[in-house]
Design a protein around this motif. Sequence first.
Motif, mmCIF file in Angstrom:
data_model
loop_
_atom_site.group_PDB
_atom_site.id
_atom_site.type_symbol
_atom_site.label_atom_id
_atom_site.label_comp_id
_atom_site.label_asym_id
_atom_site.label_seq_id
_atom_site.Cartn_x
_atom_site.Cartn_y
_atom_site.Cartn_z
ATOM 1 N N GLN A 1 0.829 -1.214 0.000
ATOM 2 C CA GLN A 1 0.000 0.000 0.000
ATOM 3 C C GLN A 1 0.858 1.257 0.000
ATOM 4 O OE1 GLN A 1 -2.176 -1.111 3.523
ATOM 5 N NE2 GLN A 1 -4.029 -1.618 2.371
ATOM 6 N N ALA A 2 1.948 1.251 0.781
ATOM 7 C CA ALA A 2 2.831 2.411 0.824
ATOM 8 C C ALA A 2 3.484 2.659 -0.533
ATOM 9 C CB ALA A 2 3.897 2.210 1.898
ATOM 10 N N ILE A 3 3.927 1.589 -1.197
ATOM 11 C CA ILE A 3 4.528 1.741 -2.526
ATOM 12 C C ILE A 3 3.499 2.265 -3.518
ATOM 13 C CG2 ILE A 3 5.519 0.447 -4.455
ATOM 14 C CD1 ILE A 3 6.811 -1.401 -2.355
ATOM 15 N N TYR A 4 2.272 1.796 -3.407
ATOM 16 C CA TYR A 4 1.207 2.279 -4.295
ATOM 17 C C TYR A 4 0.962 3.773 -4.067
ATOM 18 C CZ TYR A 4 -3.415 2.923 -6.353
ATOM 19 O OH TYR A 4 -4.472 3.393 -7.090
ATOM 20 N N LEU A 5 0.889 4.188 -2.801
ATOM 21 C CA LEU A 5 0.618 5.592 -2.496
ATOM 22 C C LEU A 5 1.745 6.512 -2.954
ATOM 23 C CD1 LEU A 5 -0.876 5.178 1.105
ATOM 24 C CD2 LEU A 5 -2.120 5.848 -0.948
ATOM 25 N N SER A 6 2.982 6.031 -2.842
ATOM 26 C CA SER A 6 4.126 6.857 -3.240
ATOM 27 C C SER A 6 4.488 6.680 -4.708
ATOM 28 C CB SER A 6 5.344 6.520 -2.373
ATOM 29 O OG SER A 6 5.722 5.159 -2.559
ATOM 30 N N ARG A 7 3.728 5.822 -5.402
ATOM 31 C CA ARG A 7 4.001 5.495 -6.798
ATOM 32 C C ARG A 7 5.447 5.028 -6.981
ATOM 33 N NH1 ARG A 7 -0.771 5.747 -6.522
ATOM 34 N NH2 ARG A 7 -2.203 6.656 -8.057
ATOM 35 N N GLY A 8 5.845 4.147 -6.054
ATOM 36 C CA GLY A 8 7.183 3.585 -6.110
ATOM 37 C C GLY A 8 7.304 2.524 -7.174
ATOM 38 N N PRO A 9 8.479 1.913 -7.304
ATOM 39 C CA PRO A 9 8.699 0.886 -8.340
ATOM 40 C C PRO A 9 7.701 -0.268 -8.229
ATOM 41 C CG PRO A 9 10.781 1.548 -7.329
ATOM 42 C CD PRO A 9 9.688 2.177 -6.506
ATOM 43 N N GLY A 10 7.049 -0.558 -9.324
ATOM 44 C CA GLY A 10 6.108 -1.669 -9.367
ATOM 45 C C GLY A 10 4.765 -1.387 -8.722
ATOM 46 N N TRP A 11 4.420 -0.108 -8.543
ATOM 47 C CA TRP A 11 3.167 0.214 -7.846
ATOM 48 C C TRP A 11 1.948 -0.313 -8.589
ATOM 49 C CZ3 TRP A 11 -0.698 3.131 -10.087
ATOM 50 C CH2 TRP A 11 -0.355 3.866 -11.221
ATOM 51 N N GLN A 12 2.073 -0.487 -9.928
ATOM 52 C CA GLN A 12 0.922 -0.972 -10.697
ATOM 53 C C GLN A 12 0.518 -2.381 -10.288
ATOM 54 O OE1 GLN A 12 3.764 0.137 -11.954
ATOM 55 N NE2 GLN A 12 3.442 1.677 -13.576
ATOM 56 N N LEU A 13 1.477 -3.142 -9.754
ATOM 57 C CA LEU A 13 1.161 -4.510 -9.348
ATOM 58 C C LEU A 13 0.151 -4.556 -8.203
ATOM 59 C CD1 LEU A 13 4.759 -6.063 -9.409
ATOM 60 C CD2 LEU A 13 2.958 -6.317 -11.125
ATOM 61 N N PHE A 14 0.041 -3.445 -7.491
ATOM 62 C CA PHE A 14 -0.870 -3.419 -6.339
ATOM 63 C C PHE A 14 -2.280 -2.976 -6.723
ATOM 64 C CE2 PHE A 14 -2.461 -2.151 -2.132
ATOM 65 C CZ PHE A 14 -2.006 -3.213 -1.374
ATOM 66 N N LEU A 15 -2.494 -2.641 -7.977
ATOM 67 C CA LEU A 15 -3.810 -2.138 -8.400
ATOM 68 C C LEU A 15 -4.966 -3.071 -8.036
ATOM 69 C CD1 LEU A 15 -3.027 -0.497 -11.865
ATOM 70 C CD2 LEU A 15 -4.060 0.627 -9.877
ATOM 71 N N PRO A 16 -4.868 -4.391 -8.273
ATOM 72 C CA PRO A 16 -5.994 -5.265 -7.885
ATOM 73 C C PRO A 16 -6.262 -5.254 -6.384
ATOM 74 C CG PRO A 16 -4.491 -6.399 -9.370
ATOM 75 C CD PRO A 16 -3.799 -5.142 -8.949
ATOM 76 N N PHE A 17 -5.183 -5.182 -5.597
ATOM 77 C CA PHE A 17 -5.357 -5.159 -4.145
ATOM 78 C C PHE A 17 -5.970 -3.827 -3.690
ATOM 79 C CE2 PHE A 17 -1.799 -8.002 -5.066
ATOM 80 C CZ PHE A 17 -2.252 -9.160 -4.462
ATOM 81 N N HIS A 18 -5.585 -2.748 -4.370
ATOM 82 C CA HIS A 18 -6.182 -1.446 -4.031
ATOM 83 C C HIS A 18 -7.672 -1.450 -4.348
ATOM 84 C CE1 HIS A 18 -6.408 2.831 -3.263
ATOM 85 N NE2 HIS A 18 -6.966 3.013 -4.449
ATOM 86 N N TRP B 1 -9.546 -4.034 -4.177
ATOM 87 C CA TRP B 1 -10.136 -4.812 -3.075
ATOM 88 C C TRP B 1 -10.294 -3.929 -1.841
ATOM 89 C CZ3 TRP B 1 -7.253 -8.660 0.503
ATOM 90 C CH2 TRP B 1 -8.172 -9.358 1.284
ATOM 91 N N ASP B 2 -9.269 -3.144 -1.524
ATOM 92 C CA ASP B 2 -9.358 -2.220 -0.388
ATOM 93 C C ASP B 2 -10.562 -1.296 -0.529
ATOM 94 O OD1 ASP B 2 -7.056 -3.364 0.573
ATOM 95 O OD2 ASP B 2 -5.738 -1.725 -0.065
ATOM 96 N N ARG B 3 -10.721 -0.739 -1.709
ATOM 97 C CA ARG B 3 -11.807 0.223 -1.931
ATOM 98 C C ARG B 3 -13.174 -0.444 -1.860
ATOM 99 N NH1 ARG B 3 -10.817 4.839 -6.263
ATOM 100 N NH2 ARG B 3 -12.333 5.730 -4.855
ATOM 101 N N SER B 4 -13.269 -1.674 -2.352
ATOM 102 C CA SER B 4 -14.567 -2.356 -2.302
ATOM 103 C C SER B 4 -14.950 -2.677 -0.859
ATOM 104 C CB SER B 4 -14.519 -3.647 -3.132
ATOM 105 O OG SER B 4 -13.623 -4.586 -2.560
ATOM 106 N N VAL B 5 -13.974 -3.123 -0.048
ATOM 107 C CA VAL B 5 -14.257 -3.406 1.360
ATOM 108 C C VAL B 5 -14.572 -2.115 2.104
ATOM 109 C CG1 VAL B 5 -13.285 -4.272 3.521
ATOM 110 C CG2 VAL B 5 -12.854 -5.494 1.397
ATOM 111 N N GLY B 6 -13.774 -1.074 1.858
ATOM 112 C CA GLY B 6 -14.031 0.212 2.506
ATOM 113 C C GLY B 6 -15.379 0.789 2.128
ATOM 114 N N GLY B 7 -15.774 0.612 0.863
ATOM 115 C CA GLY B 7 -17.084 1.106 0.443
ATOM 116 C C GLY B 7 -18.212 0.373 1.132
ATOM 117 N N ALA B 8 -18.056 -0.938 1.316
ATOM 118 C CA ALA B 8 -19.089 -1.727 1.990
ATOM 119 C C ALA B 8 -19.235 -1.310 3.447
ATOM 120 C CB ALA B 8 -18.768 -3.212 1.892
#
Length: 451
Positions: A155-172, A174-181
């Motif tokens: 999550q931290a790499i995704y937020l900072s747009r660090g190397p390979g952040w695109q790999l976390f897109l499916p997990f993000h 998932w985070d948003r779907s759970v948070g929305g529920a």
Amino acid sequence: MRDSVRARRGHRSTWLIVAILACAVLADRAVVIVSSGGRGVLALVVIVAPLLAAVAIARQGFGRTFAFASHPAFAFGVLPYLVLTALLPVLGVMLTGYPERTLLAITAATTALSFMVLGAALSLSDGESSEPDRHPWSPWLLIAIAAQLLYAAGQAIYLSRGPGWQLFLPFHAWDRSVGGALGQLVEARSLGLYINPNELGLWAGVAAIMAWTMLPARLRGLGVAMAVLTLLLSQSRGAGVALLAVLVVGVALTLARGRLSAPGALKAIVSLAVAGGLAIGLALTLAPKNALVQRFGALIQVAVQGPRADPNLAGRLDYWSAVTALNRIYPLGTLGPPELLLGSAVDSTWFRAFSQGSIPYAASLALMLGVSLLVGDQRYRLTLRLMTVMIAVAGLTMDPFGYPVIYLYWVLLGAALQSEVTARLSVRRPWGRRRGVGLVSPAGSVNAARR
């Protein structure tokens, strides 16, 4: 024959620990949509925990498993809090017009008791283990700490747009779907497998305590480093301050017992310094630029200029003032969950208890935490005491009793009380079997008494 029995008991401890850690780590992710008239979400743990407790009771026997209920600390310290936790929502519906759906708040008490039962069952299985010096939590605790850290780092790499952040897109997603529920999601900081970064911070603090007190010496530094790094990635200042308080209390307890030798002290200081240094260095690398410096740097301003120096803390102070003012309207407390009247979560266990049940409920909370500090069981005592300090201090600015990590507190409390009762009965009748608490052998009794 005896070896096969011990092996089965070892497997029993394993499945209990794995189930408990799974509940503490994944409770926010395991939810179902229900038609309740409110948010429409039900955490599966409120169903799973009683079922697991029922299985443990069926295996161990009702009398043996509930032996901890005879402990004075449970009867006079824990039970009043649980009774009020279950009773207040009922009174809220009956007396102050709360909707019937708020009766689901009763599950806070039933879930707590269920995890105490699991802790008691774990104590019985552990007490009959063939390896009394090897802590059964060790491998599974380290796996849970690593899993939370890996997800929080992603999550931290995704937020900072660090190397390979695109790999976390499916997990993000998932985070948003759970948070929305669940109707809430904080996306500016690492959440781990929770929906709130403060939950991750509290988990990390509790995990650091358990790693230091439960893991073997060769793995303690690694476990603590991973837990502290997770806490830094959550950027939870309340959890950070609480963990510092735990460190101070831990040193004080060691000094009071006279067990702090010069070589031991030096080794502990070096281990903690290395673990902390590694955690800080990696956190600065993974977290969004300047995020850690800005957020934790605000603590210095608060220390120098006062609580109003930090806008976030100043806002909480104003909100807590409004919570206190609510008591003038409801002198006996709101009875039902105060969040429904306030329209927002009460970010303090202490203020929440006071707003819901006034002085009696807040006093029962203080009493319960107080008796937790007095539990004398050798195997779980230090872990439970430090965890209690963590919860009490963190509870000033967050609500630990509303977070899944609190299940670990209930488990250890149940295990410690059960172990004390078992040891006391073992000393009374070391060669026989006492109704309600089975003693399999003199060796098992001695091991229980030593703990």
